[in-house]
Motif scaffolding. Structure first.
Motif, PDB file in Angstrom:
ATOM      1  N   SER A 126       0.898  -1.176  -0.082  1.00 40.71           N
ATOM      2  CA  SER A 126       0.014  -0.038  -0.023  1.00 40.71           C
ATOM      3  C   SER A 126       0.928   1.177   0.165  1.00 40.71           C
ATOM      4  N   VAL A 127       1.980   1.201   0.409  1.00 36.39           N
ATOM      5  CA  VAL A 127       3.169   2.322   0.340  1.00 36.39           C
ATOM      6  C   VAL A 127       3.870   2.237  -1.126  1.00 36.39           C
ATOM      7  N   LYS A 128       3.603   3.043  -1.932  1.00 41.73           N
ATOM      8  CA  LYS A 128       4.290   3.359  -3.123  1.00 41.73           C
ATOM      9  C   LYS A 128       4.922   4.685  -2.890  1.00 41.73           C
ATOM     10  N   PRO A 129       6.237   4.935  -3.636  1.00 45.17           N
ATOM     11  CA  PRO A 129       6.854   6.112  -3.598  1.00 45.17           C
ATOM     12  C   PRO A 129       5.953   7.311  -3.937  1.00 45.17           C
ATOM     13  N   ASP A 130       5.099   7.287  -4.888  1.00 48.02           N
ATOM     14  CA  ASP A 130       4.293   8.594  -5.435  1.00 48.02           C
ATOM     15  C   ASP A 130       2.860   8.436  -4.567  1.00 48.02           C
ATOM     16  N   GLY A 131       2.412   7.452  -3.744  1.00 42.96           N
ATOM     17  CA  GLY A 131       0.923   7.730  -3.179  1.00 42.96           C
ATOM     18  C   GLY A 131       0.959   6.279  -2.183  1.00 42.96           C
ATOM     19  N   ILE A 132       0.166   6.673  -1.234  1.00 43.61           N
ATOM     20  CA  ILE A 132      -0.373   5.918  -0.164  1.00 43.61           C
ATOM     21  C   ILE A 132      -1.673   5.303  -0.400  1.00 43.61           C
ATOM     22  N   LEU A 133      -1.931   4.033  -0.662  1.00 40.35           N
ATOM     23  CA  LEU A 133      -3.213   3.457  -0.706  1.00 40.35           C
ATOM     24  C   LEU A 133      -4.162   3.578   0.445  1.00 40.35           C
ATOM     25  N   CYS A 134      -5.259   4.200   0.247  1.00 38.30           N
ATOM     26  CA  CYS A 134      -6.323   4.344   1.507  1.00 38.30           C
ATOM     27  C   CYS A 134      -7.225   3.387   1.464  1.00 38.30           C
ATOM     28  N   LYS A 154      -8.193   4.409  -2.837  1.00 38.34           N
ATOM     29  CA  LYS A 154      -7.607   5.361  -3.768  1.00 38.34           C
ATOM     30  C   LYS A 154      -6.295   5.587  -3.291  1.00 38.34           C
ATOM     31  N   SER A 155      -5.444   5.986  -3.995  1.00 38.85           N
ATOM     32  CA  SER A 155      -4.105   6.360  -3.703  1.00 38.85           C
ATOM     33  C   SER A 155      -4.159   7.961  -3.420  1.00 38.85           C
ATOM     34  N   TYR A 156      -3.251   8.342  -2.612  1.00 40.13           N
ATOM     35  CA  TYR A 156      -3.244   9.685  -2.256  1.00 40.13           C
ATOM     36  C   TYR A 156      -1.778  10.181  -1.890  1.00 40.13           C
ATOM     37  N   LYS A 157      -1.384  11.365  -2.173  1.00 40.83           N
ATOM     38  CA  LYS A 157       0.084  11.860  -1.693  1.00 40.83           C
ATOM     39  C   LYS A 157      -0.080  12.133  -0.325  1.00 40.83           C
ATOM     40  N   SER A 158      -1.103  12.720   0.142  1.00 38.35           N
ATOM     41  CA  SER A 158      -1.195  12.930   1.577  1.00 38.35           C
ATOM     42  C   SER A 158      -2.557  12.545   2.157  1.00 38.35           C
ATOM     43  N   MET A 159      -2.849  11.606   3.152  1.00 32.33           N
ATOM     44  CA  MET A 159      -3.989  11.275   3.621  1.00 32.33           C
ATOM     45  C   MET A 159      -4.536  11.928   4.510  1.00 32.33           C
ATOM     46  N   LYS A 160      -4.108  13.201   5.206  1.00 35.79           N
ATOM     47  CA  LYS A 160      -4.640  13.867   6.153  1.00 35.79           C
ATOM     48  C   LYS A 160      -5.860  14.497   6.033  1.00 35.79           C
ATOM     49  N   ALA A 209       3.169   9.978   1.234  1.00 37.93           N
ATOM     50  CA  ALA A 209       3.753   9.413   0.503  1.00 37.93           C
ATOM     51  C   ALA A 209       5.157   9.741   0.505  1.00 37.93           C
ATOM     52  N   PRO A 210       6.336   8.967   0.326  1.00 41.64           N
ATOM     53  CA  PRO A 210       7.521   9.277   0.480  1.00 41.64           C
ATOM     54  C   PRO A 210       8.234  10.227  -0.549  1.00 41.64           C
ATOM     55  N   ALA A 211       7.885   9.998  -1.774  1.00 39.20           N
ATOM     56  CA  ALA A 211       8.329  11.018  -2.818  1.00 39.20           C
ATOM     57  C   ALA A 211       7.823  12.242  -2.594  1.00 39.20           C
ATOM     58  N   TYR A 212       6.698  12.747  -2.075  1.00 34.19           N
ATOM     59  CA  TYR A 212       5.869  13.832  -1.605  1.00 34.19           C
ATOM     60  C   TYR A 212       6.707  14.490  -0.557  1.00 34.19           C
ATOM     61  N   SER A 213       6.923  13.586   0.534  1.00 31.52           N
ATOM     62  CA  SER A 213       7.537  14.162   1.854  1.00 31.52           C
ATOM     63  C   SER A 213       8.894  14.683   1.363  1.00 31.52           C
ATOM     64  N   GLU A 214       9.652  14.279   0.497  1.00 29.66           N
ATOM     65  CA  GLU A 214      11.071  14.130   0.184  1.00 29.66           C
ATOM     66  C   GLU A 214      10.996  15.605  -0.669  1.00 29.66           C
ATOM     67  N   GLN A 215       9.619  15.796  -1.443  1.00 27.26           N
ATOM     68  CA  GLN A 215       9.561  17.200  -2.363  1.00 27.26           C
ATOM     69  C   GLN A 215       9.338  18.093  -1.417  1.00 27.26           C
ATOM     70  N   ARG A 216       8.424  17.957  -0.455  1.00 29.64           N
ATOM     71  CA  ARG A 216       8.024  19.182   0.663  1.00 29.64           C
ATOM     72  C   ARG A 216       9.479  19.415   1.488  1.00 29.64           C
TER      73      ARG A 216
END
Length: 134
Positions: free
Chosen positions: A64-72, A77-83, A110-117
């Protein structure tokens, strides 16, 4: 003629019994539990405040954890951030982890989104100590 609800119950019951051995005496109890679980008019309190669901496997959690998204697991659905998604369903990240049996360190972003931020924050100078001029 059978109703769609009875057909759904039969399919779920058949799937459950094919993977979970039980005695003939247990089948009526299992059937009643499934009927209640599939009936939207039954309050969630009858299931300890939550809808019964199967336990996620470690592979499902890992996948469920992909570099570009987290499966909810709430909506699939897949999201960059699930908050925001979790807020709309009335859950905190910790409640979500507990509800789905996820580890305490399960990411909500998502790991890639965290790194981008992180890169954006560093480029703007966040995280560095301000040196006061004397």
């Amino acid at each position: 003629m059978s109703s769609p609800a009875n057909s759904k119950l039969a399919n779920v019951l058949a799937a459950y019994l094919s993977t979970n051995p039980c005695t003939l005496e247990e089948i009526p109890r299992v059937t009643e539990t499934l009927k209640k679980a599939l009936d939207p008019s039954v309050p969630e309190e009858e299931f300890g405040g939550r809808t019964p669901r199967r336990q996620l496997t470690p592979k499902e959690i890992r996948d469920s954890v992909k570099p570009d998204g987290i499966l909810c697991f709430e909506d699939g659905k897949s999201y960059k951030s699930m908050k925001r998604v979790l807020t709309t369903v009335g859950l905190t990240p910790d409640e979500y982890r507990k509800k789905w049996g996820l580890p305490a360190d399960y990411p909500i972003t998502a790991p890639a989104y965290s790194e981008q931020r992180r890169k954006i924050a560093v480029s703007r100078g966040f995280g560095r100590r301000q040196v006061e001029e004397a």
